[in-house]
Design an enzyme around this catalytic site. Structure first.
Site, short mmCIF file in Angstrom:
data_model
loop_
_atom_site.label_atom_id
_atom_site.label_comp_id
_atom_site.label_asym_id
_atom_site.label_seq_id
_atom_site.Cartn_x
_atom_site.Cartn_y
_atom_site.Cartn_z
N PRO A 95 53.39 -26.95 -75.79
CG PRO A 95 53.20 -28.17 -77.74
CD PRO A 95 53.43 -26.79 -77.25
CG ASN A 96 53.18 -32.59 -74.29
OD1 ASN A 96 52.15 -33.02 -73.80
ND2 ASN A 96 53.44 -32.71 -75.58
NE ARG A 106 55.83 -40.01 -68.09
CZ ARG A 106 55.04 -40.35 -69.11
NH1 ARG A 106 53.82 -39.89 -69.18
NH2 ARG A 106 55.47 -41.16 -70.05
CE1 TYR A 120 62.66 -31.68 -72.82
CE2 TYR A 120 61.40 -33.63 -72.25
CZ TYR A 120 61.89 -32.76 -73.20
OH TYR A 120 61.62 -32.97 -74.52
CG ASN A 171 60.59 -24.42 -74.45
OD1 ASN A 171 60.45 -24.97 -75.54
ND2 ASN A 171 61.09 -25.06 -73.39
CB ALA A 207 56.54 -30.69 -80.21
CG HIS A 262 61.16 -29.25 -83.48
ND1 HIS A 262 62.37 -28.60 -83.40
CD2 HIS A 262 60.93 -29.75 -82.23
CE1 HIS A 262 62.86 -28.73 -82.17
NE2 HIS A 262 61.99 -29.41 -81.45
CG ASP A 319 53.63 -16.72 -90.89
OD1 ASP A 319 54.80 -16.54 -91.32
OD2 ASP A 319 52.77 -17.35 -91.53
CD GLU A 359 64.12 -21.48 -81.15
OE1 GLU A 359 64.28 -20.69 -82.12
OE2 GLU A 359 64.20 -22.71 -81.26
CG HIS A 407 64.66 -25.34 -77.29
ND1 HIS A 407 63.35 -25.64 -77.52
CD2 HIS A 407 65.07 -24.57 -78.33
CE1 HIS A 407 62.97 -25.09 -78.66
NE2 HIS A 407 63.99 -24.43 -79.17
CB SER A 434 66.70 -30.93 -74.00
OG SER A 434 65.87 -30.63 -75.11
NE ARG A 455 65.76 -34.54 -76.68
CZ ARG A 455 64.54 -34.18 -76.26
NH1 ARG A 455 64.31 -32.91 -75.95
NH2 ARG A 455 63.59 -35.09 -76.15
NE ARG A 488 63.28 -34.37 -79.53
CZ ARG A 488 61.99 -34.43 -79.18
NH1 ARG A 488 61.28 -33.32 -79.12
NH2 ARG A 488 61.41 -35.58 -78.87
O1 CA2 Z 1 64.09 -28.89 -74.68
C1 CA2 Z 1 63.07 -28.22 -74.79
O2 CA2 Z 1 62.79 -27.28 -74.04
C2 CA2 Z 1 62.03 -28.62 -75.84
O3 CA2 Z 1 61.45 -27.43 -76.34
C3 CA2 Z 1 61.00 -29.46 -75.13
C4 CA2 Z 1 59.95 -30.02 -76.08
C5 CA2 Z 1 60.59 -30.72 -77.28
O4 CA2 Z 1 59.59 -31.12 -78.19
C6 CA2 Z 1 61.60 -29.82 -77.98
O5 CA2 Z 1 62.21 -30.55 -79.03
C7 CA2 Z 1 62.67 -29.35 -77.02
C8 CA2 Z 1 59.07 -31.04 -75.38
C9 CA2 Z 1 58.40 -30.52 -74.14
C10 CA2 Z 1 57.76 -31.67 -73.44
O6 CA2 Z 1 58.05 -31.54 -72.08
C11 CA2 Z 1 57.91 -32.62 -71.28
C12 CA2 Z 1 58.31 -32.47 -69.98
C13 CA2 Z 1 58.22 -33.53 -69.14
C14 CA2 Z 1 57.72 -34.74 -69.56
C15 CA2 Z 1 57.30 -34.89 -70.86
C16 CA2 Z 1 57.40 -33.81 -71.73
#
Ligand code: CA2
Length: 149
Positions: A11-12, A19, A24, A75, A78, A81, A88, A99, A101, A103, A108, A112
């Site tokens: 997601p996202n 953003r 990121y 990846n 969220a 976590h 599963d 896996e 990420h 960041s 953080r 996370r």
């Molecule tokens: O660092 C990563 O790749 C994460 O998987 C990114 C997730 C975060 O919840 C993990 O803790 C670490 C969030 C992805 C959201 O991506 C965005 C990208 C641009 C703007 C807003 C969100």
């Protein structure tokens, strides 16, 4: 033709580059896909690159990967976590999974620092931005015995 590596994004991550560039980076998800494809080609590997904001769709894709992929990079965003369902699904696959990420999740917020998915993966790479995906592809290629060209 051999099976591709599935690279699944949660997601996202479709918002990448639009953003929070301080967290990121400036690359878009299309940039991530293009760089991962070029990196995989060095090892004569193809990629199947997908993103979903829906937990169940990611579970479906992991199940699909059991028969259609030679390895998996994930990846889960969220869901990393929170998701026992994705854990599963990974535990039910025999193919190697890495896996990733963008960041460094350990620099953080505390929530996370825990991943439900790591125990089902051969390794975890975080903190290198788009390079995290290239490193994951390379690690998988080595595990799969794919030769660099
Ligand atoms: O660092 C990563 O790749 C994460 O998987 C990114 C997730 C975060 O919840 C993990 O803790 C670490 C969030 C992805 C959201 O991506 C965005 C990208 C641009 C703007 C807003 C969100």
């Amino acid at each position: 033709m051999s099976k591709p590596i599935y690279i699944l994004n949660g997601p996202n991550l479709n918002l990448l580059g639009q953003r929070e560039p301080e967290v990121y980076g400036h690359a878009t998800l299309d940039d991530v896909r293009d760089r991962a494809a070029i990196w995989a080609a060095q090892f004569s590997l193809d990629i199947e690159f997908r993103q979903s904001n829906t937990e169940g769709e990611i579970v479906d894709w992991i199940q699909e990967a059991r028969s259609s992929a030679c390895g998996l990079v994930i990846n889960a965003g969220a869901y990393t976590h929170t998701s026992v369902a994705i854990l599963d699904a990974l535990l039910a696959t025999d193919i190697p999974c890495v896996e990733v990420h963008l960041s460094n999740v350990f620099q953080r917020e505390e929530f996370r620092h825990h991943s439900y998915l790591s125990s089902a993966c051969i390794g975890v790479i975080c903190g290198f931005g788009v390079k995290s995906y290239e490193l994951a592809v390379e690690a998988l290629a080595e595990r799969l015995g794919a030769a660099a060209s």
